[in-house]
Design a protein around this motif. Sequence first.
Motif, PDB file in Angstrom:
ATOM      1  N   CYS A  70     -21.701  -4.002  -1.657  1.00 16.41           N
ATOM      2  CA  CYS A  70     -20.335  -3.457  -1.267  1.00 16.41           C
ATOM      3  C   CYS A  70     -20.453  -1.835  -1.538  1.00 16.41           C
ATOM      4  O   CYS A  70     -19.465  -1.165  -0.688  1.00 16.41           O
ATOM      5  N   PHE A 110      -8.947  -3.391   3.931  1.00 12.29           N
ATOM      6  CA  PHE A 110      -8.750  -3.486   2.236  1.00 12.29           C
ATOM      7  C   PHE A 110      -9.665  -2.628   2.028  1.00 12.29           C
ATOM      8  O   PHE A 110     -10.933  -2.647   2.527  1.00 12.29           O
ATOM      9  N   SER A 111      -9.401  -2.150   0.740  1.00 11.47           N
ATOM     10  CA  SER A 111     -10.454  -1.177   0.152  1.00 11.47           C
ATOM     11  C   SER A 111     -11.400  -2.076  -0.507  1.00 11.47           C
ATOM     12  O   SER A 111     -11.254  -3.345  -0.901  1.00 11.47           O
ATOM     13  N   ARG A 170     -10.471  -8.622   6.965  1.00 13.12           N
ATOM     14  CA  ARG A 170     -10.190 -10.018   6.828  1.00 13.12           C
ATOM     15  C   ARG A 170     -11.592 -10.833   6.630  1.00 13.12           C
ATOM     16  O   ARG A 170     -11.670 -11.909   5.930  1.00 13.12           O
ATOM     17  N   MET A 185      -6.464   2.214  -7.421  1.00 15.06           N
ATOM     18  CA  MET A 185      -7.430   1.166  -7.021  1.00 15.06           C
ATOM     19  C   MET A 185      -7.342   0.718  -5.632  1.00 15.06           C
ATOM     20  O   MET A 185      -8.020   0.143  -5.098  1.00 15.06           O
ATOM     21  N   THR A 186      -6.109   0.881  -5.252  1.00  9.05           N
ATOM     22  CA  THR A 186      -5.858   0.489  -3.960  1.00  9.05           C
ATOM     23  C   THR A 186      -5.940   1.701  -3.021  1.00  9.05           C
ATOM     24  O   THR A 186      -6.262   1.529  -1.821  1.00  9.05           O
ATOM     25  N   THR A 187      -5.579   2.974  -3.491  1.00  8.08           N
ATOM     26  CA  THR A 187      -6.083   3.910  -2.662  1.00  8.08           C
ATOM     27  C   THR A 187      -7.364   4.415  -2.416  1.00  8.08           C
ATOM     28  O   THR A 187      -8.052   4.221  -3.813  1.00  8.08           O
ATOM     29  N   ALA A 218      -4.401  -0.961   9.392  1.00 10.28           N
ATOM     30  CA  ALA A 218      -3.247  -1.604   8.495  1.00 10.28           C
ATOM     31  C   ALA A 218      -3.996  -2.744   7.947  1.00 10.28           C
ATOM     32  O   ALA A 218      -3.405  -3.472   6.941  1.00 10.28           O
ATOM     33  N   ALA A 219      -5.018  -3.402   8.714  1.00  8.99           N
ATOM     34  CA  ALA A 219      -5.511  -4.698   8.300  1.00  8.99           C
ATOM     35  C   ALA A 219      -6.547  -4.829   7.386  1.00  8.99           C
ATOM     36  O   ALA A 219      -7.117  -5.686   6.987  1.00  8.99           O
ATOM     37  N   LEU A 239     -13.379 -10.498   3.794  1.00  4.56           N
ATOM     38  CA  LEU A 239     -12.925 -11.182   2.914  1.00  4.56           C
ATOM     39  C   LEU A 239     -13.381 -12.583   2.802  1.00  4.56           C
ATOM     40  O   LEU A 239     -13.577 -13.298   1.648  1.00  4.56           O
ATOM     41  N   PHE A 240     -13.094 -13.204   3.843  1.00  2.00           N
ATOM     42  CA  PHE A 240     -13.513 -14.827   3.903  1.00  2.00           C
ATOM     43  C   PHE A 240     -14.992 -14.899   3.595  1.00  2.00           C
ATOM     44  O   PHE A 240     -15.374 -15.908   2.878  1.00  2.00           O
ATOM     45  N   ARG A 263     -10.791  -3.641  -4.792  1.00  2.00           N
ATOM     46  CA  ARG A 263     -10.238  -4.644  -5.208  1.00  2.00           C
ATOM     47  C   ARG A 263     -11.368  -5.841  -4.866  1.00  2.00           C
ATOM     48  O   ARG A 263     -11.244  -6.873  -5.663  1.00  2.00           O
ATOM     49  N   LEU A 264     -11.951  -5.972  -3.853  1.00  3.53           N
ATOM     50  CA  LEU A 264     -12.563  -6.968  -3.470  1.00  3.53           C
ATOM     51  C   LEU A 264     -13.729  -6.949  -4.627  1.00  3.53           C
ATOM     52  O   LEU A 264     -14.187  -8.116  -5.197  1.00  3.53           O
ATOM     53  N   GLU A 265     -14.201  -5.907  -4.970  1.00  3.03           N
ATOM     54  CA  GLU A 265     -15.310  -5.776  -6.064  1.00  3.03           C
ATOM     55  C   GLU A 265     -14.575  -6.390  -7.569  1.00  3.03           C
ATOM     56  O   GLU A 265     -15.541  -7.165  -8.100  1.00  3.03           O
TER      57      GLU A 265
END
Lengths: 230, 230, 230, 230
Positions: free
Chosen positions: A85, A16-17, A93, A1-3, A13-14, A96-97, A20-22
């Motif tokens: 999405c 996100f997939s 990030r 789920m993270t890959t 590096a900063a 994400l906010f 997981r947000l979904e």
Amino acid sequence: MTTEPGVSGRRSAADFSTARLEAFSDGVFAIAITLLVLDLRVPEPDALHGESLAHALAGQWPAYFAYLVSFLVIGIIWINHHALCGLARRVDRRTLFANLFLLLAVSVIPFPTRLLATYLTGRDSDAHTAAAVYAATMVVMGIAFSLLLLSFTRDARALRTPVAPADLRAALGRFGVGGVCYLATLALAYVSPVAMLATHAVLAVYYCFDQLAPLRRSPSKGGSRPTPPA
Amino acid sequence: MTTEPGVSGRRSAADFSTARLEAFSDGVFAIAITLLVLDLRVPEPDALHGESLAHALAGQWPAYFAYLVSFLVIGIIWINHHALCGLARRVDRRTLFANLFLLLAVSVIPFPTRLLATYLTGRDSDAHTAAAVYAATMVVMGIAFSLLLLSFTRDARALRTPVAPADLRAALGRFGVGGVCYLATLALAYVSPVAMLATHAVLAVYYCFDQLAPLRRSPSKGGSRPTPPA
Amino acid sequence: MTTEPGVSGRRSAADFSTARLEAFSDGVFAIAITLLVLDLRVPEPDALHGESLAHALAGQWPAYFAYLVSFLVIGIIWINHHALCGLARRVDRRTLFANLFLLLAVSVIPFPTRLLATYLTGRDSDAHTAAAVYAATMVVMGIAFSLLLLSFTRDARALRTPVAPADLRAALGRFGVGGVCYLATLALAYVSPVAMLATHAVLAVYYCFDQLAPLRRSPSKGGSRPTPPA
Amino acid sequence: MTTEPGVSGRRSAADFSTARLEAFSDGVFAIAITLLVLDLRVPEPDALHGESLAHALAGQWPAYFAYLVSFLVIGIIWINHHALCGLARRVDRRTLFANLFLLLAVSVIPFPTRLLATYLTGRDSDAHTAAAVYAATMVVMGIAFSLLLLSFTRDARALRTPVAPADLRAALGRFGVGGVCYLATLALAYVSPVAMLATHAVLAVYYCFDQLAPLRRSPSKGGSRPTPPA
């Protein structure tokens, strides 16, 4: 789920997939939409005072009406969030906010819904207040969705398929039309709270139709969509 | 979660993966089924008036009965929803809305459950009203599930394996039998609310058995099932 | 989420992937464990009658104690459920129902928790009743988990790795020890409700240690674990 | 969801994929953050005593303030939890328990939030008590997050990319700064509960900025990040 299978490039590096947000967003949407039912109150037997239950239930129509509209609104936001999405393969990030802000607006919806259900048939001035709080929540939610849309499309490299500026403007325009209507319901709240609520039902149906379509139609010139790994 | 591994063909821009549909639906099912527990009320110590707690708890049997039946009903719908989603590899907007309609019917179930728990042993006319609301919710839920079934099987190309028309008719027929029974419980609500509730427990057991089996048995003539990517 | 990458054999039409079983179960576990907080009541300002808030909060210690034990219990069941699901790669309908039974036992836990929090320091006979309901819920939960364990290991072909009968007996034996203790707490409920609750905290710690380990250690004779697709 | 595509090495039998850890944690985060809305109370029409609804709603500002801060705090913990889970590809039982401890601290947040909303504008001594309970919850949450951070980074082989000891110290130092501030808010609770709450809003913004960045920046000397399967 993270890959993210099938993403061959480097991943910052900063970042996100989106998966997981979904997952987190789906959780919040699902809970907010289901918590609404807690505000369909069962009349206390002692409070009926000889009135029939059927009559008491019928008198709660504002609660059912508010429930249905809020359910529809959250459901449609979820569908559009889903479509949004789907545009990106990774988020930063800032996104994400922006997403957290949208989730704040969505998860607070049970409060104005309860407020409206309680005061829709009360004193005029209180009904106006409750309706204005409801409409204002929807305005904030509309703003949050637009910010998220901008946040998702800002970084072209993060998109699954490039979005042409004209297509982005078209999608923003369509959302803008809805946004202006949302603002108008804020004024309508002081005229007729019931009409305000009905308008939100109509607006939800408007957003049913795929207002994000221009964004996905963008790269239609010949199968440039990356094929999934075979 | 948004990409569908193993799907080699083009994906229509307006389609969604079933994965997130399932994730959101699972969330709503899981919350609705768990919220039921909030309606198992703990008697207030002050309201016992010298009665023993054991006696007070025993007097709440309608709440336990309604809880169990509703838990079973939501659990079985989830299992059948799971089986239904397994048929398709992608869904369009129309299916998303049919699904939203089913989720509306499912997530409202805690309300009639609470209503029935409160009024099952009350005045006859109120018990009938509460039971009728419960049965009507189940009828709506049955209609919503049938619409979703039709929506899922309407577009043959979206199915993992083709469904023969005869098999679709067989599955719809089996669901139709249940649907007629659901309608019958609406009448039963005015005769015996307890019998109405018991019938829904029996109907849930009926749907336990795999009524969607014909749909999946369809392509049994020789391994046409697409093999997953190796 | 519905396709199982890496499963090369045929999949029986009636089988389900464990993925969605886990997703739904995770949802129920997560909601049940989080709903517990709703029973940590905030004292009404009007009901303090000059007493300090600190004193009123301290008087609620049974609620905190019951909350902590139930949180721990649900958390541990989740971890063990997680380990159990890891054994199988697909489940049949019978396992889905055994799982639904476990979820029923888990999602009802907030009710006995609330009951015990309310009556733990009340009249002796009522405290015993509340404690007995709590212990009985745990017994049912233990039975449900054992049934699920049997259901998962019954069909050897569905397991990721074969389980030797001796290893299955070892795991069942370890769970049996816990089961006998659960039954003992039912008697303890009539002696000391507080000791009953404390014993459940200790039992949860017992189940922390990997009691399912024998099942996973089974195929240790040389890397027979199927390697994931490369 | 239980298999980890792309992990070619052996997987210890006692290990778990991070995927289900994340799914369960996401569920708890999503529910805790959404349950907060239940404490935004709608004033009872009978309790207005001629006061306008607008005035009554304005008088509830402590509830909105506490809601916003707690929403922000849980949202930020989720984002950082997300980042933390991204470091590892598998977790052991010890990490599962550290994670359960964090989830305990997170899922209890609605209780101190409700407490503070109720007592923030009450008697001074009660406001101090409520604020101290809120601040103490945040201290426990901070400790739980640090334990989880240590648990995740303890086993170097489980990490996706090795973390240099200096980088781990840097990340821990950054979290330590926040931890000291959390402790300071515990003292502040006895001076000014409102300032305590505002400080937590500021601290949440501090944690917005990527305090775990050193951990991910570690292996920057030349693309040692394992490439996903192509």
